[in-house]
Design a protein around this motif. Structure first.
Motif, short mmCIF file in Angstrom:
data_model
loop_
_atom_site.label_atom_id
_atom_site.label_comp_id
_atom_site.label_asym_id
_atom_site.label_seq_id
_atom_site.Cartn_x
_atom_site.Cartn_y
_atom_site.Cartn_z
N THR A 173 0.86 -1.19 0.00
CA THR A 173 0.00 0.00 0.00
C THR A 173 0.89 1.23 0.00
N PRO A 174 0.52 2.20 -0.75
CA PRO A 174 1.33 3.43 -0.80
C PRO A 174 1.12 4.25 0.47
N GLU A 175 1.84 3.91 1.54
CA GLU A 175 1.68 4.63 2.80
C GLU A 175 2.13 6.08 2.68
N GLY A 176 3.15 6.32 1.92
CA GLY A 176 3.66 7.68 1.77
C GLY A 176 2.65 8.59 1.10
N ARG A 177 1.84 8.04 0.22
CA ARG A 177 0.87 8.85 -0.50
C ARG A 177 -0.18 9.42 0.46
N GLY A 178 -0.63 8.63 1.42
CA GLY A 178 -1.62 9.10 2.38
C GLY A 178 -1.05 10.19 3.28
N ARG A 179 0.19 10.03 3.67
CA ARG A 179 0.82 11.04 4.52
C ARG A 179 1.06 12.33 3.75
N LYS A 180 1.42 12.22 2.47
CA LYS A 180 1.62 13.41 1.66
C LYS A 180 0.32 14.16 1.47
N ALA A 181 -0.75 13.43 1.24
CA ALA A 181 -2.05 14.08 1.05
C ALA A 181 -2.51 14.76 2.32
N ALA A 182 -2.30 14.12 3.47
CA ALA A 182 -2.68 14.73 4.74
C ALA A 182 -1.84 15.96 5.02
N GLY A 183 -0.55 15.89 4.72
CA GLY A 183 0.33 17.04 4.91
C GLY A 183 -0.05 18.20 4.01
N LEU A 184 -0.39 17.87 2.76
CA LEU A 184 -0.80 18.91 1.83
C LEU A 184 -2.12 19.55 2.26
N LEU A 185 -3.04 18.74 2.70
CA LEU A 185 -4.32 19.27 3.17
C LEU A 185 -4.12 20.16 4.39
N GLY A 186 -3.27 19.73 5.32
CA GLY A 186 -2.97 20.56 6.49
C GLY A 186 -2.33 21.87 6.11
N THR A 187 -1.44 21.85 5.14
CA THR A 187 -0.79 23.07 4.68
C THR A 187 -1.80 24.02 4.05
N VAL A 188 -2.68 23.49 3.24
CA VAL A 188 -3.69 24.34 2.57
C VAL A 188 -4.64 24.95 3.60
N VAL A 189 -5.10 24.14 4.55
CA VAL A 189 -6.02 24.66 5.57
C VAL A 189 -5.34 25.74 6.41
N CYS A 190 -4.10 25.49 6.83
CA CYS A 190 -3.37 26.49 7.62
C CYS A 190 -3.14 27.76 6.83
N ALA A 191 -2.79 27.63 5.56
CA ALA A 191 -2.55 28.80 4.73
C ALA A 191 -3.83 29.62 4.56
N VAL A 192 -4.96 28.97 4.38
CA VAL A 192 -6.22 29.69 4.22
C VAL A 192 -6.60 30.41 5.52
N VAL A 193 -6.44 29.73 6.65
CA VAL A 193 -6.78 30.34 7.95
C VAL A 193 -5.89 31.56 8.19
N LEU A 194 -4.60 31.42 7.94
CA LEU A 194 -3.70 32.55 8.16
C LEU A 194 -3.94 33.67 7.17
N ALA A 195 -4.24 33.33 5.94
CA ALA A 195 -4.52 34.37 4.94
C ALA A 195 -5.74 35.19 5.36
N LEU A 196 -6.77 34.53 5.86
CA LEU A 196 -7.96 35.26 6.32
C LEU A 196 -7.64 36.15 7.52
N ALA A 197 -6.85 35.63 8.46
CA ALA A 197 -6.48 36.43 9.63
C ALA A 197 -5.64 37.64 9.21
N HIS A 198 -4.73 37.44 8.28
CA HIS A 198 -3.88 38.55 7.84
C HIS A 198 -4.66 39.56 7.00
N LEU A 199 -5.64 39.09 6.24
CA LEU A 199 -6.48 40.02 5.49
C LEU A 199 -7.29 40.91 6.43
N VAL A 200 -7.85 40.31 7.47
CA VAL A 200 -8.63 41.09 8.43
C VAL A 200 -7.72 42.09 9.16
N SER A 201 -6.57 41.63 9.58
CA SER A 201 -5.62 42.52 10.28
C SER A 201 -5.16 43.65 9.37
N GLY A 202 -4.85 43.33 8.13
CA GLY A 202 -4.43 44.36 7.18
C GLY A 202 -5.53 45.36 6.89
#
Length: 116
Positions: free
Chosen positions: A11-40
């Motif tokens: 089973t491609p174990e690395g693929r699941g971890r990469k997808a979870a890491g990418l999803l976490g990165t995207v979610v964090c980036a969106v949350v921070l972008a919204l916070a920075h837009l409001v602050s700006g």
């Protein structure tokens, strides 16, 4: 005891971890972008508020309130950035955004405050 070979399923174990890491990165980036837009936006509003004259203390107070709120949101965004970078979801260059917004808000509160 028999030494029979069982077929192994790969089973491609690395693929699941990469997808979870990418999803976490995207979610964090969106949350921070919204916070920075409001602050700006709030900090930008603080810079837009100028008193009409020496009698307009209301405008100077509202500018300080907006800059204070912008500073608070920038600090909150900085703490979120710290958590997300420590978790490994984001890179360290994300620290630049809350620092820049906090400096802009601090400048409006101190050196660039509207004069009466």
């Amino acid at each position: 005891m028999s030494n029979t070979a069982r077929p192994t399923i790969r089973t491609p174990e690395g693929r699941g971890r990469k997808a979870a890491g990418l999803l976490g990165t995207v979610v964090c980036a969106v949350v921070l972008a919204l916070a920075h837009l409001v602050s700006g936006y709030v900090t930008w509003l603080a810079y837009l508020i100028e008193p009409d004259g020496f009698w307009d203390t209301d405008a100077a107070g509202k500018s300080g309130i907006a800059a204070g709120i912008g500073l608070g949101i920038a600090v909150f965004g900085g703490l979120l950035t710290l958590a997300f970078v420590k978790a490994g979801w984001l890179r360290t260059w994300w620290y630049a955004l809350p620092v820049a917004l906090a400096v802009a808000a601090l400048l409006r509160l101190t050196v660039l405050a509207p004069e009466l």
